[in-house]
Motif scaffolding. Structure first.
Motif, mmCIF file in Angstrom:
data_model
loop_
_atom_site.group_PDB
_atom_site.id
_atom_site.type_symbol
_atom_site.label_atom_id
_atom_site.label_comp_id
_atom_site.label_asym_id
_atom_site.label_seq_id
_atom_site.Cartn_x
_atom_site.Cartn_y
_atom_site.Cartn_z
ATOM 1 N N CYS A 1 -53.795 12.545 -32.351
ATOM 2 C CA CYS A 1 -54.891 13.245 -31.682
ATOM 3 C C CYS A 1 -55.621 12.287 -30.757
ATOM 4 O O CYS A 1 -55.476 11.077 -30.854
ATOM 5 N N GLN B 1 -53.788 10.528 -37.295
ATOM 6 C CA GLN B 1 -52.638 11.370 -37.006
ATOM 7 C C GLN B 1 -52.644 12.590 -37.919
ATOM 8 O O GLN B 1 -52.983 12.510 -39.091
ATOM 9 N N ALA B 2 -52.270 13.713 -37.352
ATOM 10 C CA ALA B 2 -52.146 14.953 -38.099
ATOM 11 C C ALA B 2 -50.672 15.348 -38.109
ATOM 12 O O ALA B 2 -49.888 14.871 -37.291
ATOM 13 N N GLN C 1 -54.566 20.368 -40.486
ATOM 14 C CA GLN C 1 -55.798 19.609 -40.305
ATOM 15 C C GLN C 1 -55.955 18.523 -41.373
ATOM 16 O O GLN C 1 -55.647 18.736 -42.542
ATOM 17 N N ALA D 1 -59.365 14.473 -37.760
ATOM 18 C CA ALA D 1 -58.415 14.780 -36.686
ATOM 19 C C ALA D 1 -59.044 15.785 -35.726
ATOM 20 O O ALA D 1 -59.784 16.671 -36.133
ATOM 21 N N CYS E 1 -57.080 17.465 -33.250
ATOM 22 C CA CYS E 1 -56.066 18.391 -32.732
ATOM 23 C C CYS E 1 -56.238 19.771 -33.348
ATOM 24 O O CYS E 1 -56.681 19.898 -34.485
#
Length: 127
Positions: free
Chosen positions: A70, A75-76, A107, A111, A113
């Protein structure tokens, strides 16, 4: 020969996400088919990674997991599902393909994103 075998060479990929963000990637593509030609795999390899599309019934599909970085967080996990149909009329080599997909992001705390739809265009640039 399967019509999927016409997808080979170098391609520019432009992705436009529902959020408005865009990405441009260059891929080398190789397609391998079963002897009958009814099922094939098209392998996209580029600096940003690899993707393997399955071709059957006139459509390529992608179902692939990634660690999604993201913009400013941890990181997702992301799963990309995508479909793209054979161009009509058929082309050899395939010069352009349009795809539609969905990025499903799991999720994680921190994060940024989000899950979203996207459109993608692959344009052949050479062998």
């Amino acid at each position: 020969m399967s019509p999927a075998e016409a997808l080979h060479g170098s391609y520019d990929d432009q992705t436009t996400y529902a959020s408005g963000s865009k990405s441009d990637v260059k891929y080398g593509v190789r397609t391998d088919c079963l002897r009958a030609g009814d099922r094939c795999m098209s392998f996209f390899t580029g600096a940003s990674g690899e993707a393997a599309f399955v071709f059957a019934n006139g459509v390529w599909t992608l179902n692939q997991d990634y660690a999604s970085g993201c913009s400013s967080g941890p990181q997702a996990h992301a799963n990309f599902t995508e479909t793209m149909a054979l161009p009509q009329p058929l082309q050899n080599p395939v010069t352009s393909l349009s795809a539609h997909g969905y990025e499903n992001v799991t999720q994680v705390p921190g994060a940024t994103c989000r899950s979203q739809t996207y459109g993608e265009t692959y344009t052949r640039t050479g062998d």
